[in-house]
Design an enzyme around this catalytic site. Structure first.
Site, PDB file in Angstrom:
ATOM      1  N   PRO A   1       0.847  -1.208   0.000  1.00 52.24           N
ATOM      2  CA  PRO A   1       0.000   0.000   0.000  1.00 52.24           C
ATOM      3  C   PRO A   1       0.879   1.254   0.000  1.00 52.24           C
ATOM      4  O   PRO A   1       1.921   1.295   0.671  1.00 52.24           O
ATOM      5  CB  PRO A   1      -0.799  -0.128   1.295  1.00 52.24           C
ATOM      6  CG  PRO A   1      -0.697  -1.573   1.690  1.00 52.24           C
ATOM      7  CD  PRO A   1       0.642  -2.022   1.197  1.00 52.24           C
TER       8      PRO A   1
ATOM      9  N   TYR B   1      13.441  14.290  19.289  1.00 52.04           N
ATOM     10  CA  TYR B   1      13.666  14.180  17.846  1.00 52.04           C
ATOM     11  C   TYR B   1      15.109  14.585  17.572  1.00 52.04           C
ATOM     12  O   TYR B   1      15.469  15.754  17.750  1.00 52.04           O
ATOM     13  CB  TYR B   1      12.681  15.102  17.128  1.00 52.04           C
ATOM     14  CG  TYR B   1      12.642  14.970  15.626  1.00 52.04           C
ATOM     15  CD1 TYR B   1      11.677  14.169  15.008  1.00 52.04           C
ATOM     16  CD2 TYR B   1      13.542  15.647  14.810  1.00 52.04           C
ATOM     17  CE1 TYR B   1      11.615  14.052  13.626  1.00 52.04           C
ATOM     18  CE2 TYR B   1      13.485  15.536  13.429  1.00 52.04           C
ATOM     19  CZ  TYR B   1      12.516  14.739  12.838  1.00 52.04           C
ATOM     20  OH  TYR B   1      12.456  14.633  11.472  1.00 52.04           O
TER      21      TYR B   1
END
Lengths: 549, 549
Positions: free
Chosen positions: A128, A461
């Protein structure tokens, strides 16, 4: 998108003036002499020969129509991989290890189901594909050991918003709808989803849901998993749909088994999302804080008091230093540098706060937030830098392309843990990244920010930059990726806060959910996808990473 | 708890003065003449003969010690069933269709695991048991078709709070800890969970999590599923633990597969919950609103603005009328009745709002909430009625015992849907209950309240009261339960908002999650509990309801 990087051709984002010189200065000799290395031309990318049988192709054509099965060179290259560092290194060199034999474009849920049935019948793996922006190998066209062919199922035609129920703040949206389209179509109803990952311009709602995405404003609007009310999913075993009731005690929550399933359990075709009235006011501002620990306490206090702004983003000392160094001669940069200079440049962090809502609500929230920030030593640097951050919020990936041309390794990775463990995790991961790259003779710059805050903890992050190891780019990446992943697992952080598992994090999923957890996921897959056609080599199906051994 | 009802002996809760007369007047002749029918004595309850083999018993003793395996009459009766209406009808009559052959009391996670291993080895079904307060047959000691014996696993010894991380607002709590113990132990750290289901005095954290419980203050504190950060679960296939990281994109959320699994996938032994500082101020107040629709719009507006009080509870016209009629001569009741009289008694709803937090926060929230309530026609009835509601918030089940003695059928059922569909669902379910009982010659009183509000919708909680059908109590109950369940499914509501599936809602789970959803749950069960020892006949394993055919 262009096959070798981010954005469309002609949409280049040059490095800020002086950035390259700064990097050369900081990264040392290895980066200083690198001559630019542009990507190969599209026609020079070498693809494996297509192996789709005529019968399989005919079945796919029967499912979606001849016009929606494509196997030209450009389409295959554009669907061969995502946008991870190893993906781009290989694509730029024209050597991709795998590519779909064809790309199919179903037009609705039933066509997706028909494609999966055809794949299951003909032994064809199906990958997908939403925006194709995975940075963890999630859309790499792997066929796995059991399938002789692989097709990519591109959901671009499932782009729509329908069944808008403004009273219930719900809308049903097609999985292939890109970020800008989601917001454009909802804006017609005065509504917003408020989900802004860095990939926003290209990524899709279905991709966000399949990967448990978090957006830059998720502290305010919630992660995508908070925003999903209901789902419709096509699987090789039939359709599964979850109800959009607001609260239920009707057994386990199957929605949460499908969210984050990364195309391995089924193909998400429609999502009923929670929406909100569009904000009429947005105020972005930057503050300086004495150090990372003070910034973390600020964010914790704001979030636990329920007043954290929609965007709450804290850069560590190194990210702050480099951002200010690159920001040139803006007044904010001058103030920021003066602030740092007064502190001997050893400390100082910037905190970006983005308030969104009605005018009264924003004013009220700011009035509650500012005293908390000041209490922790915060000094206002004003809104200009905040607006600048907002304007450039999707630019990071463009800069990466320029750095790769300059033979600079740049990658990011992210994790999360509780407030109590956050600083320990921060130190452990930073040290692992630095050690791994230093050991290879390419000492890095390692920056970090906290960008998603919860009552119980926050995300980290990391961005790291180093001179590329010429001829060993993937091995170099593998060394640092493995070191960081091991450090995260050892410290009890999650292996990924919002990039998902894909292929690149699969070796660490077992550490997080345990062997029985992995088995449970495999049992779900066996029921929904008994022949294993869906996205082989991802999530529970860990293979070697690019550059390994 | 006493075996035939709620609470401990000597802790009776008499019906309010005049309540019985009111019910007789409202319910008509059938209820007027009913002579009281007290429950049988404990020693007169007839139990099936115990069938546990000596070998199996020895294995259980090896797992938990001789002192913690009990099979005396009282223990077996007290663990035979929960506290649903059909449970109590049968227990009061001394006829229970099933009972555990023994009850085991493991002392820690490893002992739970050892018990499950012994059960799997010896083919003994195992029914996890917290407070035993299920109102949907969730703890009925069914052995299923494949097991010759059944034991109940009582988790009472897993009562503790440890690993309190106040900075991260997390605490790890034993699954067998009752509501009052959870709050008492957390209060030592200045913390609260804030979870107050009506069963609070007796039910346990593990039971809440296993059934996706919602508390009376869940609009403020969140449902138990919102409060679970991590879980530890013993299964016949091993232990599964989920990480308490605040946010993650590491694949599907297995926690959400275990929450609400009702003891069919494993036994929850420890839960890491989100906690908060204890509120220092609580203010409960009651308002009158013109009608249910106005009240619903009030709650929707408050919730979507993010200012709904922790307790937000709206009684429909009928519940309001009956509550005021029963409230005697209190000043609030007088004001309320005057309000209704001025409207010809045809309309009028009461809205109970409970604010909790710091003094400033409560004052601030009230100042925001009151204009919204007034805008929708709200008239303040003051705080005395609010305090009274709060003081009596756990009393409902005690009153039920008294009504059962008076041969009155009283039961509750609950559902939820979106704001857009809420009034339609309300009308459909109320009509189904009324029709079903009228058709049997026992026309009911049907009351409803909205007690849990979400951005996208709300719950509906129905209470219905009718004269019992003498000698056909279970058939009567089955008729109304089936009619209400079918009406909920047809209208797209959830079959249960917070009572869980158990045995009594299992026939409708398929309508909610679809056949493939059921299969997915069965696949998870097959992996974790391959011989099906865990809680047979519940959740995915629908059998006939009590009183059916």
């Amino acid at each position: 998108m262009r096959f070798w990087g981010w954005g469309t051709d002609g949409h280049d984002e040059p490095l800020p003036a002086g950035a390259l010189e700064l990097l050369r200065r900081e990264l040392g000799d290895a980066a200083a002499d690198a001559t630019p290395r542009p990507p190969v031309a599209l026609e020079d990318v070498r693809l494996p020969a297509a192996t789709l049988t005529d019968q399989a192709r005919a079945a796919l054509v029967a499912a979606v129509g001849e016009a929606h099965v494509r196997d030209d060179h450009a389409t295959r290259v554009l669907h061969a991989a995502g946008k991870s560092y190893p993906d781009l290194v290989r694509l730029r060199a024209g050597t991709v290890p795998s590519a779909p034999d064809a790309v199919v474009y179903p037009g609705d849920h039933d066509e997706v189901a028909a494609v999966l049935a055809a794949c299951a019948e003909h032994g064809v793996a199906a990958v997908p594909f939403g925006g194709g922006t995975s940075v963890v190998g999630g859309v790499e066209a792997l066929r796995g050991p059991d399938h002789a062919a692989v097709v990519t199922v591109d959901l671009a035609r499932l782009s729509f918003v329908r069944e808008v129920d403004a009273r219930s703040q719900l809308a049903t949206v097609g999985a292939g709808t890109t970020g800008p389209e989601v917001e454009r179509l909802l804006a017609e109803h005065g509504l917003t989803l408020g989900h802004y990952p860095q990939s926003f311009e290209f990524s899709t709602l279905g991709g966000w849901v399949a990967t448990r995405s978090a957006g830059q404003a998720s502290t305010g609007y919630g992660r995508i998993d908070d925003l999903v009310a209901g789902l419709r999913v096509a699987t090789p075993s039939g359709t599964i749909a979850t109800s959009a009731v607001p609260g239920t005690a009707a057994g386990p929550d199957l929605r949460e088994l499908l969210v984050g399933s990364e195309g391995t359990l089924g193909v998400i075709t429609e999502v009923t999302v929670r929406v909100r009235p569009r904000p009429t006011t947005a105020r972005y501002e930057v503050w300086a804080l004495p150090d990372l620990a003070a910034g973390i306490e600020t964010l914790r206090e704001l979030r636990q008091a329920g007043i954290a702004p929609a965007v709450s983003r804290l850069s560590d000392e190194e990210e702050t230093r480099l951002q200010l160094a690159m920001a040139g001669d803006s007044s904010t940069a001058k103030i920021g540098r003066a602030y740092l200079a007064a502190r001997g440049r050893a400390h100082g962090c910037t905190l970006t706060l983005g308030f969104e809502g009605g005018a009264d609500g924003v004013a009220d929230q700011r009035a509650r937030v500012h005293p908390v920030v000041r209490h922790h030593g915060g000094v206002a640097l004003g809104s200009r830098a905040g607006e600048k951050w907002r304007d450039g919020r999707f630019h990071g990936p463009y800069l990466r392309d320029e750095l790769l041309t300059r033979r600079v390794l740049v990658d990011t990775l992210e994790t999360a843990t509780t407030w109590g463990d956050l600083l320990d995790l921060y130190r452990a991961v930073g040290a692992a990244i630095r050690r791994a790259l230093r050991d290879r003779g390419t000492p890095p710059l390692v920056m970090c920010h906290v960008s998603h805050v919860y009552a119980t903890g926050a995300s980290l992050y990391f961005t790291f930059v180093a001179a590329q190891e010429d001829g060993a780019e993937l091995e170099q990446w593998h060394a640092v990726k493995a070191a960081a992943g091991d450090a995260i697992a050892a410290a009890g952080g999650t292996i990924t806060h919002h990039h998902a598992i894909g292929r690149d994090h699969a070796p660490w999923l077992g550490a997080e959910v345990g062997p029985l957890g992995l088995d449970l996921l495999r049992a779900a897959k066996a029921r929904l996808d008994p022949t294993g056609v869906l996205n082989p080599g991802k999530l529970v199906d860990a293979g070697p990473l690019p550059g390994a051994g």
